[in-house]
Enzyme design. Structure first.
Site, PDB file in Angstrom:
ATOM      1  N   ASP A  61      49.044  31.924  44.724  1.00  0.00           N
ATOM      2  CA  ASP A  61      47.828  32.441  45.326  1.00  0.00           C
ATOM      3  C   ASP A  61      47.927  33.727  46.009  1.00  0.00           C
ATOM      4  O   ASP A  61      48.742  34.036  46.537  1.00  0.00           O
ATOM      5  CB  ASP A  61      47.367  31.429  46.357  1.00  0.00           C
ATOM      6  CG  ASP A  61      45.906  31.395  46.742  1.00  0.00           C
ATOM      7  OD1 ASP A  61      45.209  30.428  46.424  1.00  0.00           O
ATOM      8  OD2 ASP A  61      45.606  32.328  47.458  1.00  0.00           O
ATOM      9  N   ILE A  62      46.886  34.467  45.749  1.00  0.00           N
ATOM     10  CA  ILE A  62      46.867  36.030  46.199  1.00  0.00           C
ATOM     11  C   ILE A  62      46.617  35.933  47.970  1.00  0.00           C
ATOM     12  O   ILE A  62      47.150  36.773  48.379  1.00  0.00           O
ATOM     13  CB  ILE A  62      45.654  36.747  45.600  1.00  0.00           C
ATOM     14  CG1 ILE A  62      45.782  38.165  45.716  1.00  0.00           C
ATOM     15  CG2 ILE A  62      44.436  36.387  46.219  1.00  0.00           C
ATOM     16  CD1 ILE A  62      45.008  38.919  44.776  1.00  0.00           C
ATOM     17  N   ASN A  87      39.444  21.503  45.952  1.00  0.00           N
ATOM     18  CA  ASN A  87      38.396  21.483  46.646  1.00  0.00           C
ATOM     19  C   ASN A  87      37.192  21.471  45.549  1.00  0.00           C
ATOM     20  O   ASN A  87      37.302  21.867  44.488  1.00  0.00           O
ATOM     21  CB  ASN A  87      38.339  22.971  47.078  1.00  0.00           C
ATOM     22  CG  ASN A  87      39.123  23.105  48.179  1.00  0.00           C
ATOM     23  OD1 ASN A  87      39.424  22.193  49.061  1.00  0.00           O
ATOM     24  ND2 ASN A  87      39.880  24.210  48.671  1.00  0.00           N
ATOM     25  N   GLU A 123      35.630  27.947  46.240  1.00  0.00           N
ATOM     26  CA  GLU A 123      35.161  29.180  46.207  1.00  0.00           C
ATOM     27  C   GLU A 123      35.078  29.910  44.430  1.00  0.00           C
ATOM     28  O   GLU A 123      34.505  30.488  44.324  1.00  0.00           O
ATOM     29  CB  GLU A 123      35.803  30.248  46.878  1.00  0.00           C
ATOM     30  CG  GLU A 123      35.475  29.924  48.646  1.00  0.00           C
ATOM     31  CD  GLU A 123      36.091  31.068  49.485  1.00  0.00           C
ATOM     32  OE1 GLU A 123      37.198  31.772  49.068  1.00  0.00           O
ATOM     33  OE2 GLU A 123      36.199  30.684  50.761  1.00  0.00           O
ATOM     34  N   HIS A 128      40.655  23.919  40.066  1.00  0.00           N
ATOM     35  CA  HIS A 128      42.206  24.432  40.271  1.00  0.00           C
ATOM     36  C   HIS A 128      42.807  23.401  41.303  1.00  0.00           C
ATOM     37  O   HIS A 128      42.041  23.006  42.186  1.00  0.00           O
ATOM     38  CB  HIS A 128      42.476  25.785  40.728  1.00  0.00           C
ATOM     39  CG  HIS A 128      41.227  26.156  41.884  1.00  0.00           C
ATOM     40  ND1 HIS A 128      40.074  26.408  41.794  1.00  0.00           N
ATOM     41  CD2 HIS A 128      41.534  26.382  43.229  1.00  0.00           C
ATOM     42  CE1 HIS A 128      39.535  26.841  42.766  1.00  0.00           C
ATOM     43  NE2 HIS A 128      40.254  26.475  43.669  1.00  0.00           N
ATOM     44  N   MET A 129      44.162  23.192  41.503  1.00  0.00           N
ATOM     45  CA  MET A 129      44.826  22.442  42.143  1.00  0.00           C
ATOM     46  C   MET A 129      45.611  23.394  43.248  1.00  0.00           C
ATOM     47  O   MET A 129      46.272  24.412  42.705  1.00  0.00           O
ATOM     48  CB  MET A 129      45.839  21.478  41.434  1.00  0.00           C
ATOM     49  CG  MET A 129      46.215  20.425  41.974  1.00  0.00           C
ATOM     50  SD  MET A 129      47.183  19.329  40.768  1.00  0.00           S
ATOM     51  CE  MET A 129      46.067  18.099  40.457  1.00  0.00           C
ATOM     52  N   HIS A 130      45.561  23.265  44.497  1.00  0.00           N
ATOM     53  CA  HIS A 130      46.391  24.103  45.299  1.00  0.00           C
ATOM     54  C   HIS A 130      47.648  23.108  45.574  1.00  0.00           C
ATOM     55  O   HIS A 130      47.638  22.286  46.079  1.00  0.00           O
ATOM     56  CB  HIS A 130      45.839  24.285  46.836  1.00  0.00           C
ATOM     57  CG  HIS A 130      44.411  24.928  46.699  1.00  0.00           C
ATOM     58  ND1 HIS A 130      44.508  26.301  46.903  1.00  0.00           N
ATOM     59  CD2 HIS A 130      43.306  24.515  46.371  1.00  0.00           C
ATOM     60  CE1 HIS A 130      43.153  26.736  46.750  1.00  0.00           C
ATOM     61  NE2 HIS A 130      42.534  26.023  46.655  1.00  0.00           N
TER      62      HIS A 130
HETATM   63  P1  5GP Z   1      38.959  27.778  46.371  1.00  0.00           P
HETATM   64  O1  5GP Z   1      38.595  28.038  47.795  1.00  0.00           O
HETATM   65  O2  5GP Z   1      38.018  27.843  45.480  1.00  0.00           O
HETATM   66  O3  5GP Z   1      39.567  26.291  46.370  1.00  0.00           O
HETATM   67  O4  5GP Z   1      40.285  28.334  46.301  1.00  0.00           O
HETATM   68  C1  5GP Z   1      40.468  29.640  45.464  1.00  0.00           C
HETATM   69  C2  5GP Z   1      41.701  30.041  45.505  1.00  0.00           C
HETATM   70  O5  5GP Z   1      41.975  31.202  44.661  1.00  0.00           O
HETATM   71  C3  5GP Z   1      41.790  30.777  47.069  1.00  0.00           C
HETATM   72  O6  5GP Z   1      43.076  30.557  47.607  1.00  0.00           O
HETATM   73  C4  5GP Z   1      42.120  32.304  46.780  1.00  0.00           C
HETATM   74  O7  5GP Z   1      42.953  32.821  47.639  1.00  0.00           O
HETATM   75  C5  5GP Z   1      42.786  32.317  45.194  1.00  0.00           C
HETATM   76  N1  5GP Z   1      42.335  33.419  44.442  1.00  0.00           N
HETATM   77  C6  5GP Z   1      41.039  34.190  44.397  1.00  0.00           C
HETATM   78  N2  5GP Z   1      41.191  35.235  43.501  1.00  0.00           N
HETATM   79  C7  5GP Z   1      42.323  35.195  43.212  1.00  0.00           C
HETATM   80  C8  5GP Z   1      43.262  36.338  42.406  1.00  0.00           C
HETATM   81  O8  5GP Z   1      42.673  37.240  42.018  1.00  0.00           O
HETATM   82  N3  5GP Z   1      44.486  36.014  42.231  1.00  0.00           N
HETATM   83  C9  5GP Z   1      45.020  34.865  42.884  1.00  0.00           C
HETATM   84  N4  5GP Z   1      46.498  34.779  42.546  1.00  0.00           N
HETATM   85  N5  5GP Z   1      44.717  33.948  43.472  1.00  0.00           N
HETATM   86  C10 5GP Z   1      43.097  34.220  43.929  1.00  0.00           C
END
Ligand code: 5GP
Length: 114
Positions: A31-32, A88, A96, A101-103
């Site tokens: 994750d970035i 999420n 977002e 996706h799975m964290h």
């Molecule tokens: P969400 O909030 O949708 O569950 O998680 C999206 C995740 O994607 C966030 O933790 C965010 O930091 C990550 N993310 C968003 N854009 C990028 C990107 O361009 N590269 C990477 N590696 N992660 C990203």
């Protein structure tokens, strides 16, 4: 640009990401904006907008995402101390990026959310 395009580009390697695992079904990358020392995202290679779209025809993808998460947790040495897997969904779930996706989070004691 729709935000799910970012994840498509990561799979295709047209934008840079720290990919830790990839096979025919999933791609996993760091994750970035990590929320823990280990924070890896596991995504299907085919576009699925959210967990709401999982059905009897594609549930093998979720199974595979879990199996690969566990494999990565072992490789990252967080299996014994523990970790968290989060998906999420949509606005109230805090999704977002509109690409399933799975964290995988670990490497520290995480705050309880439920
Ligand atoms: P969400 O909030 O949708 O569950 O998680 C999206 C995740 O994607 C966030 O933790 C965010 O930091 C990550 N993310 C968003 N854009 C990028 C990107 O361009 N590269 C990477 N590696 N992660 C990203």
């Amino acid at each position: 640009m729709k935000n799910y395009i970012i994840f498509k580009k990561i799979i295709n390697k047209t934008i840079p990401a720290d990919i830790v695992y990839q096979d025919k079904i999933v791609t996993a990358f760091k994750d970035i904006n990590p929320q823990a020392p280990i924070h890896i995202l596991i995504i299907p290679n085919i576009f699925i907008i959210s967990i709401n779209e999982i059905n009897e025809n594609n549930s093998y993808i979720i199974e595979h995402m879990f199996r690969i998460s566990l494999k990565i947790a072992k490789k990252e040495n967080i299996s014994q101390d523990g970790y968290r897997i989060v998906i999420n969904c949509n606005k109230n779930g805090g999704q977002e990026i509109n690409y399933l996706h799975m964290h995988l989070l670990g490497g520290k004691k995480l705050g309880k959310i439920c």
